[in-house]
Scaffold this motif. Structure first.
Motif, PDB file in Angstrom:
ATOM      1  N   GLU A  69       0.812  -1.220   0.000  1.00  0.00           N
ATOM      2  CA  GLU A  69       0.000   0.000   0.000  1.00  0.00           C
ATOM      3  C   GLU A  69       0.848   1.275   0.000  1.00  0.00           C
ATOM      4  OE1 GLU A  69      -0.693  -2.660   1.604  1.00  0.00           O
ATOM      5  OE2 GLU A  69      -2.838  -3.047   1.655  1.00  0.00           O
ATOM      6  N   ASN A  71       3.789   1.794  -1.303  1.00  0.00           N
ATOM      7  CA  ASN A  71       4.583   2.040  -2.498  1.00  0.00           C
ATOM      8  C   ASN A  71       3.654   2.478  -3.627  1.00  0.00           C
ATOM      9  OD1 ASN A  71       6.477   2.152  -4.462  1.00  0.00           O
ATOM     10  ND2 ASN A  71       6.914  -0.039  -4.494  1.00  0.00           N
ATOM     11  N   LYS A  72       3.460   3.804  -3.703  1.00  0.00           N
ATOM     12  CA  LYS A  72       2.493   4.310  -4.675  1.00  0.00           C
ATOM     13  C   LYS A  72       3.119   4.525  -6.048  1.00  0.00           C
ATOM     14  CE  LYS A  72       0.782   7.184  -1.341  1.00  0.00           C
ATOM     15  NZ  LYS A  72       0.110   8.373  -0.869  1.00  0.00           N
ATOM     16  N   GLN A  73       2.416   4.156  -7.049  1.00  0.00           N
ATOM     17  CA  GLN A  73       2.855   4.369  -8.418  1.00  0.00           C
ATOM     18  C   GLN A  73       1.937   5.397  -9.073  1.00  0.00           C
ATOM     19  OE1 GLN A  73       5.495   2.398  -9.686  1.00  0.00           O
ATOM     20  NE2 GLN A  73       5.637   1.771  -7.552  1.00  0.00           N
TER      21      GLN A  73
ATOM     22  N   THR B 343      -2.707   8.074  -8.717  1.00  0.00           N
ATOM     23  CA  THR B 343      -1.766   7.182  -8.024  1.00  0.00           C
ATOM     24  C   THR B 343      -2.493   5.913  -7.648  1.00  0.00           C
ATOM     25  OG1 THR B 343      -2.325   8.149  -5.905  1.00  0.00           O
ATOM     26  CG2 THR B 343      -0.398   9.038  -7.019  1.00  0.00           C
ATOM     27  N   SER B 345      -1.725   1.802  -5.722  1.00  0.00           N
ATOM     28  CA  SER B 345      -0.768   0.905  -5.082  1.00  0.00           C
ATOM     29  C   SER B 345      -1.428  -0.454  -4.938  1.00  0.00           C
ATOM     30  CB  SER B 345      -0.336   1.434  -3.723  1.00  0.00           C
ATOM     31  OG  SER B 345      -1.406   1.339  -2.829  1.00  0.00           O
ATOM     32  N   ASN B 353      -4.442  -3.930  -7.649  1.00  0.00           N
ATOM     33  CA  ASN B 353      -3.955  -2.564  -7.622  1.00  0.00           C
ATOM     34  C   ASN B 353      -5.159  -1.665  -7.426  1.00  0.00           C
ATOM     35  OD1 ASN B 353      -1.221  -2.933  -8.017  1.00  0.00           O
ATOM     36  ND2 ASN B 353      -1.453  -3.088 -10.238  1.00  0.00           N
ATOM     37  N   ASP B 370       3.784  12.250  -5.396  1.00  0.00           N
ATOM     38  CA  ASP B 370       4.032  10.811  -5.537  1.00  0.00           C
ATOM     39  C   ASP B 370       4.734  10.504  -6.853  1.00  0.00           C
ATOM     40  OD1 ASP B 370       3.116   9.845  -3.122  1.00  0.00           O
ATOM     41  OD2 ASP B 370       1.024   9.876  -3.781  1.00  0.00           O
ATOM     42  N   SER B 374       8.679   8.683  -7.671  1.00  0.00           N
ATOM     43  CA  SER B 374       8.964   7.508  -8.474  1.00  0.00           C
ATOM     44  C   SER B 374       9.786   7.825  -9.720  1.00  0.00           C
ATOM     45  CB  SER B 374       7.659   6.814  -8.882  1.00  0.00           C
ATOM     46  OG  SER B 374       6.930   7.655  -9.739  1.00  0.00           O
ATOM     47  N   ARG B 403       8.314   3.779   2.518  1.00  0.00           N
ATOM     48  CA  ARG B 403       8.191   2.594   1.672  1.00  0.00           C
ATOM     49  C   ARG B 403       9.116   1.508   2.218  1.00  0.00           C
ATOM     50  NH1 ARG B 403       9.103   5.403  -4.113  1.00  0.00           N
ATOM     51  NH2 ARG B 403      10.584   6.631  -2.917  1.00  0.00           N
TER      52      ARG B 403
END
Lengths: 399, 438
Positions: A69, A71-73, B343, B345, B353, B370, B374, B403
């Protein structure tokens, strides 16, 4: 202005690195095979049967963030409707955590190779690691037999072995040469006679033929105490032994003997599926083997291997008897193995009174130690990963 | 067969170059190498460098590229260019003329970026090819040395590669060695007027937490053989060279796309070329649903800047920013909404996801932040050297930013660090809010 170069490389620069990588994969295959071996159930199957072997790719590790949760992309969805809480993509299983990583191909980015090979190839792979020369000295006997075989032609011999065809050939050769040299005129009508040097005889010589037949006895305790997981281990171990001997000998016979308080010769299916019952007298199984050897497999012609597998629960009165049977068999076997499945149970279970007059009962494992040598090995299997080391102990490979 | 000739290439190049000049671009001379697809795959596998050292992992990536290409899973890139002076770029014989025109214009953009962006100022473009060549030669020498051999060399390289990204992320900062640092801190202590340095241990190693794991090991491990130290340094140097590219992926690609668009639009090219150009261009800068296409994002932002602040601002941005600051400065609410950024996750419990934020009035800043987390090397965990104890124990720590590390991987990397370092290694991180020691 830029420069343009048309340049031809002859050398394939990645060639050597590719071969290094493949070399690594091959090593990984060998590792994986050992796991597969423990799971296959194919004694006596034809060598052509194909099995699939999953091989993990050679992975390069890095520090990465876990998929969870926190580790947001970020993604974009131009022209599409998305809202918070929406599920996207396909359902994925949770990644295997360290220690439970038995789900190959599950973690993203993991490369898997699947290799299909026949049992023969598999055996080749497996045994290429072992120290074979050493091992041949130890456990293989190739009985020999003299046999007469044809071996070309020669200019002398006894009358019955005269080869007319080759004699004529010689004469024709001589005739042609004579015509060429002018010493004989074919038109003249004269006979061109045989000469003694034309004669050819078949030649026969004795050759020594090695007899590479082997018979393997698998003896297993099928009494009540041998449950299916124990049998599974035994089966895996037997499979490996069978494949190995099959790899070495031109012909191989397999005899399955199961015993409880009495012994029977059975077929493979019965051997592994028989419903367990009854008590345990190890000696009966061994005697059955002796009986079969007497009847069908003379030690002079056959390489005999006997592998016993049980859980060591023998009736105390039978231990002495079993030991002498083991000794007798050892004399005529190339190699023998006493396999005990499960944990060593130690000396805790003394029975108060035994048939041998009050001395504490010793388990068969301890009894057999007295005869252990290079032809008689004891191995213990607790789980499937013990199989390969046990095998190596038996046949003296490198570990 | 190819629909082009060398003369045509030279002709188009001349025009592209003069158009580039008129856009006030300033790039290294470009050296195009014309190669076939097989060589192209070779260049791709070895990160483009013609003189890269050998290691089995490059053979592995070659095999993968080849398999994917043969199965039609992926095409080969049109362009590939190296940050060097002159910039080396590859043109594939099999490509048609229209593709070459786009590639060449695109390369001008990249080369201009390499030359001008501040992140690249210390990559040593003039010498990089020779540096890699010499490194490649040394690696080969060690492999052929009967006292070392390929297995030992590969084993060291394997371990180095696991921590190859554990290097400083801010290019341009001079690495001070221990002596310089000590002098610096000594002067701080000596000039200390309010006692804030009283408890400072001047004999500590390192005096500042060190983010350069490879360099630290090479410097402080006394039991390393010379060739081992050299290998570690080679890997470290290569990483440092590539860091700026990782930090500017979005800008660099966006810039090159904008330049090729500008150049090709002003070129007087035949209609059939123009059609295939449009097709190619759209393929490159199209958004990828559910992901970020750096070409698309960079291109969009640059176009937006040009529209609102003019081309001058674009030139300035390409000089001074990295992806991180670029996004922070120029990605605003309007753009976020237009790109429909969101976003997401992985939700362990549900196995899916799940979308967390969609760029909106309140949430767009969260989404932007966010995104910054990345881009570039921000997706790679930072591990620092905290302390080197007198008994040779190396204390490492993961700088936790919310993280968690993937433990199965981290364990493997930890093993590799142990292999490199002659002494005990302690490594701590935070897993689910609790300290975790390996």
């Amino acid at each position: 202005m830029s420069v343009f170069k048309e340049h031809k490389t002859i050398a394939d620069r990645a060639a050597s690195d590719r071969s290094r990588h493949r070399h690594k994969i091959e090593k990984a295959i060998k590792e994986s095979i050992k796991d597969v071996v423990a799971e296959e159930s194919i004694i006596g199957q034809s060598g052509k049967k194909k099995i699939r072997i999953p091989v993990k790719g050679i992975k390069e590790h890095r520090f990465v963030y876990g998929v969870n949760e926190n580790n947001k992309q970020v993604g974009s969805a131009q022209g599409k409707e998305v809202k918070e809480g929406q599920r996207i993509g396909h359902r994925r299983r949770r990644q295997p955590e360290d220690g439970e990583g038995n789900n190959p191909g599950n973690a993203p980015g993991e490369e898997m190779y699947e290799i299909e090979m026949s049992l023969e190839e598999l055996a080749g792979y497996l045994f290429s690691d072992l120290d074979l020369p050493e091992l041949e000295k130890k456990n293989f006997k190739f009985t020999t037999q003299e046999k007469m075989k044809r071996k070309g032609k020669r200019p002398y011999g006894i009358r019955p072995r005269l080869s007319k065809k080759d004699t004529i050939k010689q004469k024709i050769k001589r005739k042609k040469a004579a015509v060429k040299a002018g010493s004989y005129d074919p038109e003249s009508g004269d006979r061109f006679a045989f000469h003694e040097s034309d004669l050819r005889y078949k030649h026969i010589a004795p050759v020594i033929k090695t007899n590479t037949a082997a018979v393997v006895f698998f003896v297993m305790d099928v009494s009540g105490s041998m449950d299916s997981s124990k049998k599974f281990l035994a089966r895996s171990f037997f499979f490996l032994l069978y494949q190995f001997l099959n790899h070495k000998y031109s012909t191989i016979n397999v005899v399955f003997v199961s015993h409880t308080a009495e012994a029977h010769e059975v077929n493979e299916e019965q051997f592994f599926t028989q419903v367990p019952n009854g008590g345990t007298l190890v000696s009966t199984g061994l005697k059955k083997v002796e009986e079969i050897i007497d009847k069908r497999y003379h030690p002079n012609n056959w390489n005999i291997y006997t592998f016993y597998c049980g859980d060591g629960d023998n009736w105390a009165i039978d231990n002495q008897e079993s030991l002498s049977a083991f000794k007798r068999l050892k004399e005529i076997n190339q190699a023998m193995c006493y396999t005990e499945i499960g944990k060593l149970q130690g000396h805790r279970e003394y029975s108060l009174f035994t048939g041998t007059g009050g001395t504490p009962e010793r388990r068969l494992w301890d009894w057999t130690i007295s005869i252990e040598d290079k032809d008689f090995k004891r191995v213990r299997l607790k789980e499937s990963k013990d199989i390969w080391p046990a095998f190596k102990k038996l046949f003296g490979g490198r570990t | 067969m190819a629909d082009w000739s060398m003369e045509e290439l030279l002709g188009w190049d001349k025009e592209i170059c003069s158009l580039g000049k008129s856009l006030n671009l300033d790039w290294y001379p470009i050296e195009y190498e014309i190669c076939d697809y097989k060589e192209m795959m070779g260049h791709m596998a070895y990160t483009g460098l013609p003189t890269h050292y050998r290691h089995w992992s490059y053979g592995k990536s070659f095999d993968r590229i080849q398999t994917e290409y043969n199965l039609g899973m992926s095409g080969l890139p049109y362009e590939m260019i190296i940050n060097s002076n002159p910039s080396i770029s590859y043109l594939m014989t099999e490509n048609p003329m229209a593709t070459h025109i786009l590639t060449m214009a695109h390369c001008v953009g990249h080369s201009d970026f390499f030359k001008n962006n501040r992140m690249f100022s210390e990559t040593g473009a003039d010498t990089v090819i020779d540096k890699f060549k010499s490194a490649g030669k040394r690696v080969r020498k060690y492999m052929e040395d009967p006292n070392i051999g390929i297995d030992k060399v590969e084993s060291i390289l394997d371990s180095c590669h696991t921590i190859r990204y554990q290097v400083p992320r801010t290019p341009g900062l001079k690495r001070r060695n221990h002596k310089q640092l000590k002098e610096y801190y000594q002067s701080l202590i000596l000039n200390d007027s309010n006692g804030s340095w009283n408890n400072f241990d001047i004999n500590k190693i390192p005096l500042e937490p060190d983010t350069n794991l490879l360099a630290f090991i090479a410097k402080h491990d006394r039991y390393l053989e010379e060739w081992e130290r050299d290998l570690i340094t080679i890997v470290e140097q290569e990483s440092l060279y590539f860091i700026p590219q990782a930090c500017t992926k979005i800008m660099n690609e966006g810039w090159a796309c904008m330049m090729h668009e500008k150049i090709v639009n002003s070129l007087d090219i035949p209609d059939n070329y123009f059609l295939s150009f449009i097709r190619l261009h759209n393929q490159v800068v199209r958004p990828h649903l559910g992901r970020i296409n750096p070409y698309h994002l960079g291109f969009k932002i640059f176009k937006y800047i040009e529209k609102n602040q003019g081309f001058e601002e674009c030139l300035r941005a390409r000089e001074t920013h990295s992806d991180e600051t670029f996004i922070k400065t120029y990605l605003n609410e309007e753009l976020c909404k237009e790109l429909n950024l969101f976003t997401y996750s992985f939700n362990r419990r549900e196995g899916y996801n799940k979308i967390i934020d969609v760029a909106g009035k309140e949430s767009w800043q969260r989404v932007r932040d966010d995104l910054i987390k990345s881009v570039g090397l921000n997706s790679i965990p930072v591990v620092i050297v905290k302390e080197l104890r007198k008994d040779g124990t190396l204390i490492l720590e993961h700088e936790h930013d919310g993280r968690d590390l993937e433990l199965s991987e981290a364990n493997k990397v930890f093993e590799h660090i142990n292999r490199l370092w002659h002494g005990e290694v302690r490594f701590t991180t935070v897993i689910e809010d609790e300290t975790w020691e390996f």
